[in-house]
Every structure is written in C-alpha cells, then in structure tokens.
Motif scaffolding. Structure first.
Motif: not given
Ligand code: GDP
Ligand code: MG
Length: 170
Positions: A14-15, A17, A21, A31-32, A34, A122, A150-151
């Motif tokens: 899913d978007v 998740t 990251s 890690f970011v 946003f 986390d 990922a964080k």
């Molecule tokens: P995608 O749509 O599956 O590619 O998800 P993204 O990588 O864009 O992440 C969506 C949001 O979740 C972003 O704001 C990330 O910073 C946050 N995020 C991703 N991985 C983690 C994680 O392991 N821990 C936390 N706390 N936030 C995360």
C-alpha cells in the motif's frame, strides 16, 4: 567466487507503508520524514556481498496506488524477489499485503523469493498488527517475515541480505 548475480527485485504494498523509505535506507543509508509519493515506479540498483559472491539488486519501487495497479505485473514478472510491505500501525495495509501475496502466487513466477516486511516497527505504541499474526501468515504462505524500520534502520539490510542468501542457494 567473484561472480556478480543480477537480481530483479520489486517492492509491493500500500501507499504510505514505507517502500520508498526502505529502498532509500538500503541504497543510501538515509531516511526522510516527508518522503515524496512515488509516481508509477522508481528504479534503483545496489550491490550486496555475500561471502565471496555479489548480488546486484535491480530494484523496482512501485507506487502502491490503485490507479497504477495494472502496471504491477511489469515489475513482478520475472522478478527474482519481491518484498511485500505493510505498516504495522495500519491493519488495512496488512490486508492489502495479503492481496499482493495472493496476486504474486496466482500471476507471478513460482520461483520468486517472497519477503513480508512489517515496516514502521519503531512506532510500537501505535501497533495494529501483531508480529505473531504476520509471522503465522508468512509461514503458511512460504514467505519469510521481518519487522523493519526504515527510520531506525532495524532489519532493513537484513531483509535484502536474507534474500541475497536465498538467491545464491537457489
Ligand atoms: P511508500 O508510499 O510505501 O513508498 O511510503 P514512503 O516511503 O513514501 O513513506 C511514507 C511515510 O512513512 C513517509 O512520511 C515516511 O517518512 C514514513 N516512514 C517510512 N518508513 C518509516 C518507518 O520505518 N518509521 C516511521 N516512523 N515512518 C516511516
Ligand atoms: Mg513510494
């Protein structure tokens, strides 16, 4: 020894998740908070050494939005490995992950190594999916399972390393 094995790997789920990251963490060690939404899919490559062999992952990071669903087979067909990602704080994303697993089992290549990653490990206080539930599901369906962040980087390299080891065994 000294062989390079190319391996196409796809991330599905899913978007939101954390697919992008996880890739950013694995490829760049970053890690970011946003992370921008992925449009269509993004490509990355990264090598990983396992003993005296090297796996070069060709990584397709898919978007996860329903409107791009029809593109997914282009990415998982012929994939040596797939990482299906859900967010441990979002039960709906676990349901969606199971749908991806079903689709891979029905339409994908039977040799594709499948991993289930419960990301955002986390955020324990917001957990909606237990590790036991996901582990049981993974065992029933022949996937290997890890909770990742990922964080904090927990288990991120480990998922890729585990896949690389399985690839080299196969
Ligand atoms: P995608 O749509 O599956 O590619 O998800 P993204 O990588 O864009 O992440 C969506 C949001 O979740 C972003 O704001 C990330 O910073 C946050 N995020 C991703 N991985 C983690 C994680 O392991 N821990 C936390 N706390 N936030 C995360
Ligand atoms: Mg993304």
């Amino acid at each position: 020894g000294n062989k390079i094995r190319n391996a196409k790997l796809v991330l599905l789920g899913d978007v939101g998740t954390g697919k992008s990251s996880l890739v950013l963490r694995f490829v760049k060690g970053q890690f970011v908070e946003f992370q921008e939404s992925t449009i269509g899919a993004a490509f990355f490559s990264q090598t990983l050494a396992v003993n005296d062999e090297t796996v070069k992952f060709e990584i397709w990071d898919t978007a996860g939005q329903e409107r791009y669903h029809s593109l997914a087979p282009m990415y998982y067909r012929g994939a040596a490995a797939a990482i299906v990602v859900y967010d441990i704080t979002n039960a709906a994303s676990f349901t969606k992950a199971k749908k991806w697993v079903q689709e891979l089992q029905a339409q994908g290549n039977p040799n594709t190594i499948m991993a289930l990653a419960g990301n955002k490990a986390d955020l324990l206080e917001a957990r909606q999916v237990t590790a036991d539930e996901a582990k049981a599901y993974a065992q029933e369906n022949g996937l290997f399972f890890m909770e990742t962040s990922a964080k904090t980087a927990i288990n991120v390299n480990d998922v890729f390393y585990e896949i690389a080891k399985k690839l080299l065994q196969g």
